[in-house]
Design an enzyme around this catalytic site. Structure first.
Site, PDB file in Angstrom:
ATOM      1  CE  LYS A   3      -1.676   1.572   4.050  1.00  0.00           C
ATOM      2  NZ  LYS A   3      -1.362   2.983   4.369  1.00  0.00           N
ATOM      3  CG  ASN A   4       2.540   2.638   3.552  1.00  0.00           C
ATOM      4  OD1 ASN A   4       1.352   2.937   3.375  1.00  0.00           O
ATOM      5  ND2 ASN A   4       3.082   2.483   4.749  1.00  0.00           N
ATOM      6  NE  ARG A   8       1.050  12.288   7.389  1.00  0.00           N
ATOM      7  CZ  ARG A   8       1.418  13.495   7.737  1.00  0.00           C
ATOM      8  NH1 ARG A   8       0.533  14.348   8.182  1.00  0.00           N
ATOM      9  NH2 ARG A   8       2.671  13.870   7.640  1.00  0.00           N
ATOM     10  CB  CYS A  53      -4.344  10.630  11.710  1.00  0.00           C
ATOM     11  SG  CYS A  53      -2.689  10.051  11.985  1.00  0.00           S
ATOM     12  NE  ARG A  93       0.978  10.204  10.206  1.00  0.00           N
ATOM     13  CZ  ARG A  93       0.561   9.123   9.562  1.00  0.00           C
ATOM     14  NH1 ARG A  93      -0.589   8.591   9.823  1.00  0.00           N
ATOM     15  NH2 ARG A  93       1.314   8.587   8.631  1.00  0.00           N
ATOM     16  CG  ASP A 106       3.492   1.496   9.624  1.00  0.00           C
ATOM     17  OD1 ASP A 106       3.153   2.362  10.452  1.00  0.00           O
ATOM     18  OD2 ASP A 106       3.535   1.705   8.394  1.00  0.00           O
ATOM     19  CB  VAL A 148       8.276   6.727  14.302  1.00  0.00           C
ATOM     20  CG1 VAL A 148       7.881   7.417  12.998  1.00  0.00           C
ATOM     21  CG2 VAL A 148       9.592   5.968  14.122  1.00  0.00           C
ATOM     22  NE  ARG A 162      -7.526   4.545   5.810  1.00  0.00           N
ATOM     23  CZ  ARG A 162      -7.280   5.776   6.229  1.00  0.00           C
ATOM     24  NH1 ARG A 162      -7.942   6.267   7.229  1.00  0.00           N
ATOM     25  NH2 ARG A 162      -6.357   6.512   5.636  1.00  0.00           N
TER      26      ARG A 162
HETATM   27  C1  UD1 Z   1       4.695   6.802   6.279  1.00  0.00           C
HETATM   28  C2  UD1 Z   1       3.809   5.587   6.157  1.00  0.00           C
HETATM   29  C3  UD1 Z   1       3.319   5.152   7.536  1.00  0.00           C
HETATM   30  C4  UD1 Z   1       4.491   4.932   8.475  1.00  0.00           C
HETATM   31  C5  UD1 Z   1       5.407   6.159   8.493  1.00  0.00           C
HETATM   32  C6  UD1 Z   1       6.678   5.954   9.293  1.00  0.00           C
HETATM   33  C7  UD1 Z   1       2.775   5.919   3.985  1.00  0.00           C
HETATM   34  C8  UD1 Z   1       1.545   6.178   3.214  1.00  0.00           C
HETATM   35  N1  UD1 Z   1       2.664   5.914   5.323  1.00  0.00           N
HETATM   36  O1  UD1 Z   1       3.899   7.854   6.819  1.00  0.00           O
HETATM   37  O2  UD1 Z   1       2.597   3.921   7.379  1.00  0.00           O
HETATM   38  O3  UD1 Z   1       4.018   4.719   9.780  1.00  0.00           O
HETATM   39  O4  UD1 Z   1       5.790   6.498   7.143  1.00  0.00           O
HETATM   40  O5  UD1 Z   1       7.371   4.845   8.835  1.00  0.00           O
HETATM   41  O6  UD1 Z   1       3.834   5.682   3.429  1.00  0.00           O
HETATM   42  N2  UD1 Z   1       6.671  14.563  10.568  1.00  0.00           N
HETATM   43  C9  UD1 Z   1       6.758  15.906  10.859  1.00  0.00           C
HETATM   44  N3  UD1 Z   1       6.656  16.797   9.821  1.00  0.00           N
HETATM   45  C10 UD1 Z   1       6.479  16.402   8.525  1.00  0.00           C
HETATM   46  C11 UD1 Z   1       6.412  15.015   8.243  1.00  0.00           C
HETATM   47  C12 UD1 Z   1       6.500  14.107   9.291  1.00  0.00           C
HETATM   48  O7  UD1 Z   1       6.916  16.292  12.005  1.00  0.00           O
HETATM   49  O8  UD1 Z   1       6.396  17.256   7.621  1.00  0.00           O
HETATM   50  C13 UD1 Z   1       6.742  13.571  11.673  1.00  0.00           C
HETATM   51  C14 UD1 Z   1       5.442  12.793  11.831  1.00  0.00           C
HETATM   52  O9  UD1 Z   1       4.499  13.494  12.603  1.00  0.00           O
HETATM   53  C15 UD1 Z   1       5.919  11.524  12.491  1.00  0.00           C
HETATM   54  C16 UD1 Z   1       7.313  11.315  11.877  1.00  0.00           C
HETATM   55  O10 UD1 Z   1       7.706  12.591  11.355  1.00  0.00           O
HETATM   56  O11 UD1 Z   1       6.035  11.697  13.868  1.00  0.00           O
HETATM   57  C17 UD1 Z   1       7.355  10.283  10.769  1.00  0.00           C
HETATM   58  O12 UD1 Z   1       6.459  10.632   9.757  1.00  0.00           O
HETATM   59  P1  UD1 Z   1       6.685  10.252   8.234  1.00  0.00           P
HETATM   60  O13 UD1 Z   1       7.929   9.461   8.068  1.00  0.00           O
HETATM   61  O14 UD1 Z   1       6.519  11.475   7.421  1.00  0.00           O
HETATM   62  O15 UD1 Z   1       5.448   9.305   7.982  1.00  0.00           O
HETATM   63  P2  UD1 Z   1       4.415   9.347   6.792  1.00  0.00           P
HETATM   64  O16 UD1 Z   1       5.122   9.592   5.510  1.00  0.00           O
HETATM   65  O17 UD1 Z   1       3.270  10.205   7.157  1.00  0.00           O
END
Ligand code: UD1
Length: 426
Positions: A22-23, A93, A117, A122, A305, A327, A398
């Site tokens: 999915k990701n 998201r 969420c 996030r 995850d 994370v 999902r």
């Molecule tokens: C992706 C995955 C999700 C997984 C996560 C971490 C997808 C669709 N989802 O989510 O399943 O749990 O990676 O492996 O691929 N953060 C900030 N600012 C930002 C972006 C992120 O502070 O602009 C923080 C987030 O709140 C979180 C951490 O960084 O605490 C990791 O987030 P991120 O790696 O961006 O996860 P996603 O890409 O949202």
């Protein structure tokens, strides 16, 4: 609302195949915005989130069609709209992944802020900072992120945190920027490598994906191409834990062992026998579960995850495990539900102190996010009596394609409940 009833205690055995990731599918679907022509993506799991991304593409005037079982065709022509609809982006998201490609392709993008969420606030500040470094002018207006750039320009970007989504968004935008972009402290997840491979096939010049420095030399245009999505490493890990917790003997097919190294290592430390043979893994769990300590980290560390499912497994270990979540700030909601099933878990700051118990008991439980739901299913498989899981379609489905059917094929006793009274009457 779809509800399932799990009657615990069945030992899982047999063979099962993991679906496509999915990701990896979500950002690659977003990346089609950068191309011209028809892309065919195969091994795309049939999930609600994928259908949401298809609807986002359609809202941008792009033709996108799902052909069962697992193919998505996307046709992109010269007319791509700029505005992503609020009701779709706030539902998922990952819709925010369209920001970078849309901006690079059309010079203007208006995308709603995705909002928080269940597992944390996030924010998208790292995405925005990265796009600004490429020369985009970004404003926040009435809950929308509005980005403008007549032509993005490559630059050196150091991410504050190796965010998966920000790395993907910036990498996609940089493919059509002028000159070279260097993303430092980039995320190294396998899904980023898959996205880079898709973009490279389409004509992008990218090196270093899978390391913490990604270099992108901008090109004028990208072509539509065919691409097969990598296997879902989190589904693989979840099925491994389902096998382990039931003391089963299961062969899981369509895996990439390099992607699940950290999961295999932790499961082996927990006393689970695991043998890898090419693209399949056998999980055999003859003895009890030993306690292990876990810290979630960006790849190649232990994936956040997989943390909830691992907590469910360790709830039955012969001692105390400490599971630390680094994370996401609010990812222990499954703990409260597992405690209702008899688990002995205490939360202390970023850690869950898991004291293993001899058995879990079935109970009605609620999943409030996707992986928490997976943890409850895994716990339900071994719990004494019946576990009722609500909201399968809102959360668990999902991210897991046909998870109940797959587990049933391995011998699990899982029934769908049409009405809540079906449960109360039993
Ligand atoms: C992706 C995955 C999700 C997984 C996560 C971490 C997808 C669709 N989802 O989510 O399943 O749990 O990676 O492996 O691929 N953060 C900030 N600012 C930002 C972006 C992120 O502070 O602009 C923080 C987030 O709140 C979180 C951490 O960084 O605490 C990791 O987030 P991120 O790696 O961006 O996860 P996603 O890409 O949202």
């Amino acid at each position: 609302m779809r509800r399932i009833l799990i009657v615990g205690g069945k030992r899982l055995a047999g063979e099962v195949e993991v679906s496509g990731s999915k990701n990896a599918s979500l950002p690659i679907l977003a990346a089609t915005i950068l191309t011209r022509g028809m892309s065919t993506l195969s091994s795309v799991p049939c999930l609600l989130d994928i259908l949401t991304m298809i609807r986002v593409l359609r809202a941008l005037g792009i033709r996108a069609e799902y052909s069962p079982p697992n193919t998505v065709k996307v046709w992109v022509n010269d007319h791509v709209k700029h505005i992503a609809p609020y009701e779709l982006v706030t539902k998922m998201r990952a819709s925010f992944f369209i920001m970078g490609p849309l901006l690079a392709r059309t010079g203007f993008a208006k995308v709603p802020l995705p909002g928080g969420c269940a597992i944390g606030s996030r924010p998208v500040n790292i995405h925005i900072k990265g796009l600004e470094a490429l020369g985009a002018k970004i404003e926040l207006e009435h809950g929308f992120v509005i980005a403008r750039a007549s032509k993005l320009k490559g630059d050196r970007i150091i991410l504050d945190f190796p965010s998966v989504g920000a790395t993907e968004n910036v990498m996609m935008a940089a493919t059509l920027a002028e000159g070279e972009t260097v993303i430092e402290n980039s995320a190294r997840e396998p899904e980023i490598v898959d996205l880079a491979n898709y973009l490279i096939k389409a004509g992008a010049k990218i090196s270093g994906a899978g390391t913490d420095i990604i270099k992108i030399e901008g090109v004028k245009e990208l072509n539509a191409v065919n691409h097969k999505i990598i296997p879902d490493r989190i589904e693989a890990g979840t099925l491994m834990i389902a096998a382990a917790i039931t003391r089963g003997d299961v062969v899981i097919k369509n895996i990439n062992a390099d992607h699940i190294d950290s999961i295999i290592l932790k499961l082996r430390s927990a006393g689970i026998e695991i043998s890898v043979n090419g693209n399949q893994v056998r999980v055999h769990s003859p003895d009890g579960i030993k306690p292990v300590d876990i810290i979630t980290q960006p790849f190649p560390g232990f994936p956040t995850d997989m943390q909830p499912q691992m907590v469910a497994l360790l709830a039955l270990a012969s001692g105390t495990s400490v599971v630390t979540e680094t994370v996401f700030e609010n990812r222990f909601m499954h703990v409260h539900e597992l405690k209702r099933m008899g688990a002995d878990i205490r939360l202390e700051g970023l850690s869950a102190i898991v004291n293993g118990v001899n058995k879990l008991e079935g109970a009605p439980v609620k999943s409030r996010d996707l992986r928490a739901g997976a943890a409850l299913i895994v716990a339900g498989l071994v719990a004494e009596g019946e576990t009722l899981i609500e909201d399968m379609d809102r959360f668990i489905e999902r991210g897991y394609e046909g998870i109940d059917k797959k587990l049933i094929s391995l011998g699990a006793d899982i029934r769908e409940l049409k009405n809540i009274s079906d449960y109360e009457d039993e």
